[in-house]
Design a protein around this motif. Structure first.
Motif, PDB file in Angstrom:
ATOM      1  N   GLU A 154       0.449  -1.106  -0.183  1.00 39.03           N
ATOM      2  CA  GLU A 154       0.439  -0.048   0.180  1.00 39.03           C
ATOM      3  C   GLU A 154       0.931   0.766   0.249  1.00 39.03           C
ATOM      4  O   GLU A 154       1.819   1.376   0.394  1.00 39.03           O
ATOM      5  N   PHE A 155       0.044   2.814  -0.785  1.00 38.55           N
ATOM      6  CA  PHE A 155       1.589   3.335  -0.127  1.00 38.55           C
ATOM      7  C   PHE A 155       0.433   4.748  -0.537  1.00 38.55           C
ATOM      8  O   PHE A 155      -0.741   4.430  -0.448  1.00 38.55           O
ATOM      9  N   LEU A 156       1.352   5.362   0.185  1.00 38.61           N
ATOM     10  CA  LEU A 156       0.227   6.959   0.281  1.00 38.61           C
ATOM     11  C   LEU A 156       0.470   7.582   0.068  1.00 38.61           C
ATOM     12  O   LEU A 156       1.761   8.360   0.144  1.00 38.61           O
ATOM     13  N   ILE A 157      -0.625   8.000  -0.824  1.00 38.53           N
ATOM     14  CA  ILE A 157      -0.544   9.377  -1.804  1.00 38.53           C
ATOM     15  C   ILE A 157      -1.379  10.641  -1.847  1.00 38.53           C
ATOM     16  O   ILE A 157      -2.160  10.547  -1.217  1.00 38.53           O
ATOM     17  N   ARG A 158      -0.589  11.283  -2.845  1.00 43.63           N
ATOM     18  CA  ARG A 158      -1.392  12.967  -2.513  1.00 43.63           C
ATOM     19  C   ARG A 158      -1.990  13.225  -4.237  1.00 43.63           C
ATOM     20  O   ARG A 158      -0.938  13.509  -4.797  1.00 43.63           O
ATOM     21  N   HIS A 159      -3.031  12.985  -4.094  1.00 40.77           N
ATOM     22  CA  HIS A 159      -3.601  13.481  -5.708  1.00 40.77           C
ATOM     23  C   HIS A 159      -4.189  14.924  -5.500  1.00 40.77           C
ATOM     24  O   HIS A 159      -4.585  14.664  -4.660  1.00 40.77           O
ATOM     25  N   ASP A 168      -7.068  18.847  -2.814  1.00 36.96           N
ATOM     26  CA  ASP A 168      -6.266  17.503  -2.663  1.00 36.96           C
ATOM     27  C   ASP A 168      -7.044  16.329  -2.125  1.00 36.96           C
ATOM     28  O   ASP A 168      -7.370  16.140  -0.411  1.00 36.96           O
ATOM     29  N   HIS A 169      -6.000  14.517  -1.921  1.00 39.76           N
ATOM     30  CA  HIS A 169      -6.450  14.247  -1.411  1.00 39.76           C
ATOM     31  C   HIS A 169      -5.567  13.282  -1.065  1.00 39.76           C
ATOM     32  O   HIS A 169      -4.804  13.121  -1.413  1.00 39.76           O
ATOM     33  N   GLU A 170      -5.255  12.925   0.677  1.00 36.13           N
ATOM     34  CA  GLU A 170      -5.046  11.826   0.909  1.00 36.13           C
ATOM     35  C   GLU A 170      -5.204  10.393   0.817  1.00 36.13           C
ATOM     36  O   GLU A 170      -6.110  10.388   1.762  1.00 36.13           O
ATOM     37  N   VAL A 171      -5.066   9.210   0.260  1.00 34.18           N
ATOM     38  CA  VAL A 171      -5.377   8.283   0.570  1.00 34.18           C
ATOM     39  C   VAL A 171      -4.750   7.313  -0.150  1.00 34.18           C
ATOM     40  O   VAL A 171      -2.971   7.171   0.092  1.00 34.18           O
ATOM     41  N   PRO A 174     -13.865   8.960 -11.727  1.00 41.53           N
ATOM     42  CA  PRO A 174     -14.377  10.409 -11.149  1.00 41.53           C
ATOM     43  C   PRO A 174     -15.078  10.580 -10.193  1.00 41.53           C
ATOM     44  O   PRO A 174     -15.963  11.405 -10.147  1.00 41.53           O
ATOM     45  N   ASP A 175     -15.919  10.159 -10.043  1.00 44.79           N
ATOM     46  CA  ASP A 175     -17.365   9.958  -9.266  1.00 44.79           C
ATOM     47  C   ASP A 175     -16.981  10.647  -7.518  1.00 44.79           C
ATOM     48  O   ASP A 175     -17.575  10.212  -6.968  1.00 44.79           O
ATOM     49  N   ASP A 176     -15.856   9.448  -7.015  1.00 44.90           N
ATOM     50  CA  ASP A 176     -15.090   8.939  -5.506  1.00 44.90           C
ATOM     51  C   ASP A 176     -13.386   9.415  -6.277  1.00 44.90           C
ATOM     52  O   ASP A 176     -13.202   8.245  -6.033  1.00 44.90           O
ATOM     53  N   PRO A 177     -13.687  10.384  -5.883  1.00 44.55           N
ATOM     54  CA  PRO A 177     -11.507  11.075  -5.928  1.00 44.55           C
ATOM     55  C   PRO A 177     -10.398  10.101  -5.319  1.00 44.55           C
ATOM     56  O   PRO A 177      -9.915  10.075  -4.984  1.00 44.55           O
TER      57      PRO A 177
END
Lengths: 402, 134
Positions: A71-76, A82-85, A120-123
């Motif tokens: 798993e990778f914690l990414i920010r886009h 900004d979303h961090e997941v 596109p429906d759930d960033p």
């Protein structure tokens, strides 16, 4: 009356419906959990860029021991937000091979930018890799089998409900066993299109060498195809330095059977190339008990036949189930040896069907078969047994004589 | 659940019938048969017996599905011309048995069955031959 008490059609319909519904349920689950998410990730997700902030291996407890996934914690950023997941693939697939997962972990460096794809429906739903798990798709065959077998079983038992065994038997007539209902359950071998060169008719071979070869090739491919999957995993375990000795021992007999099957394919191939089946011709057909006919047998092919024997036999054949497997038993009620000779050659003789003999009979599970057998050895070691079935009708049968 | 209480009588019974012969007879339910007969069937059939799974072939089949309660004492007739095959056979692992069978289905799943065997043809019992080619 019956040997075993079968399930009542009503219960059988319910049982098959249960299997059908279970298959549908698993198929829907499979579609919604694997196929649809993967299809959406590959076709609907929008490409973006992300920064890897952290990475880790998730350990999950499984029935066969722990399973791992990266798993990778990414920010886009999507629409300025900004979303961090934590993300990697859409299916969150895990396996027991921790080393492989750590290699995946090493492919991504913290702080660097990578392409990603987000819903596109759930960033918040985002993946770092796309693709299809084609091997997993093979498992769709399991619910499909339940659906097909359950559906067919439902239809079969629905038609049978409320009908006695006699009514059911009176509805269906066995295929290809009756000639205008004159001789029910006497098989029909029409030799009008098989004229002989010496006598009136040429008897067709019971099963052609091509069919035997095709059958054994198909079975060999099927057997070795399945075995090769396990062999692949066994070899992979060695390559990854984690040899699975139990798996190795377990697959050994299957591999040996696979090798024997491959030898069988070569044997059939050699027989097909090196020999041509003998030809058996008969002066009249079908025969009746007490009738005399002439038989002409000729041998062909590159390989010489030794220990050649020509027999006329009558056999009872009974098919039955023992446990989970279908078995066939044969008992010979008549056998006459017409020839026993080493040198291959053409041979002709008279033969009389015994006056009180039973006629040919064919039902689903029971048969009385009449046939000419040509036996021998090709090249001194390849055993050959060619069967040429013919028909004996009940005594009152009219016949064609040339 | 089946109870064999139906009476079947073949006219002028003979030890052996031959293809083309007419087989005729009558059948009746027992006098104390319950009136709730849903179906009444008479069949002239052969079935196999022996090592293999049972095969069954129906040569003649007649079904009565009464709208009103059946008169249990009524004698009903059947008649059929026997086929050319298969002949009765008392083989080693395959046996072919001919019979007249009457089945009365009652409400609630209970059945009354009667069966009378007869012989079609006179094929003698075969002897086993040791196969020399297996």
């Amino acid at each position: 009356m019956a040997k075993s008490e079968n399930m009542k059609p009503g219960c059988a319909v319910a049982f098959c419906a249960l299997a059908f519904l279970a298959g549908c349920g698993f198929l829907v689950l499979f579609l919604s959990q694997l196929i649809l998410p993967e299809w959406r990730a590959n076709n609907s997700f929008v490409e973006n860029t992300c920064v890897v902030l952290d990475k880790r291996i998730i350990e999950e407890a499984g029935e066969d021991g722990p399973a791992y996934r990266p798993e990778f914690l990414i920010r886009h950023t999507v629409n300025g937000l900004d979303h961090e997941v934590w993300a990697y693939d859409v299916g969150h697939r895990s396996s027991s091979n921790r080393q492989r997962k750590e290699k995946i972990l090493q492919q991504f460096v913290v702080g660097k930018q990578y392409p990603c794809w987000c819903d596109p429906d759930d960033p918040g739903r985002v993946v770092l890799v796309r693709g299809y798990s084609w091997l997993m798709y093979l498992f769709v065959l399991i619910p499909l089998a339940f659906i097909i077998l359950g559906g067919a079983g439902m239809r079969y038992n629905w038609v049978r409900r409320g009908k006695s065994p006699e009514q059911l038997a009176s509805c269906g007539e066995p295929e290809g066993t009756q000639i205008a209902n004159l001789y029910p359950y006497v098989p029909d071998i029409n030799l009008e299109r098989h004229p002989g060169s010496t006598l009136a008719f040429r008897l067709p071979l019971g099963s052609s060498p091509g069919c035997a070869l095709l059958g054994i090739v198909f079975f060999t491919l099927f057997w070795n195809g399945i075995t090769s999957i396990f062999v692949f995993f066994a070899i992979a375990s060695h390559l990854h330095g984690e040899p699975q000795w139990f798996l190795n021992c377990f697959i050994m007999p299957f591999v040996l059977i696979g090798l024997v099957l491959i030898l069988g394919v070569f044997r059939e191939l050699l027989l097909m190339i090196g020999t041509r089946p003998a030809t058996v011709e008969i002066s009249s057909h079908p025969l009746t008990p007490g009738e005399t006919c002439r038989l002409h047998v000729a041998q062909h092919g590159l390989l010489r036949l030794s220990g050649c024997r020509v027999l006329v036999v009558c056999e009872e054949v009974a098919k039955f189930t023992e446990g989970d497997s279908s078995r066939t038993d044969k008992k010979r009620t008549h056998e006459v040896e017409l020839l026993r000779q080493d040198e291959p050659h053409a041979y002709q003789d008279e033969y009389q069907i015994p006056a009180g003999a039973m006629h040919s009979f064919k039902a689903s599970n029971n048969e009385v078969q009449w046939k000419v057998l040509v036996l021998g050895k090709a090249a001194g070691w390849l055993k050959i047994a060619w069967e040429f079935p013919f028909v004996v009708r009940p005594p009152t049968a009219p016949r064609k004589i040339r | 659940m089946s109870v064999a209480v139906v009476t079947i009588e073949i006219d002028n019974p003979r030890p052996v019938y031959y293809p083309g012969d007419t087989l005729a007879g009558c059948y009746r339910l027992p006098a104390d048969a319950p009136p709730e007969v849903e179906r009444l069937e008479v069949s002239v059939l052969w079935r196999t017996q022996g090592k293999g799974e049972e095969d069954i072939g129906v040569h003649f089949f007649e079904k009565l599905a009464p709208q009103e309660p059946l008169d249990a004492r009524e004698v009903r007739r059947f008649s059929t011309r026997l086929p050319a095959s298969p002949l009765s056979y008392d083989g080693l692992i395959v046996k072919i048995l001919w019979c007249v069978r009457v089945r009365a289905s009652l409400r609630g799943g209970q059945e009354m069955v009667g069966e009378t065997p007869f012989q079609l043809g006179d094929v003698p019992r075969p002897q086993e031959v040791t196969a020399t080619s297996r």
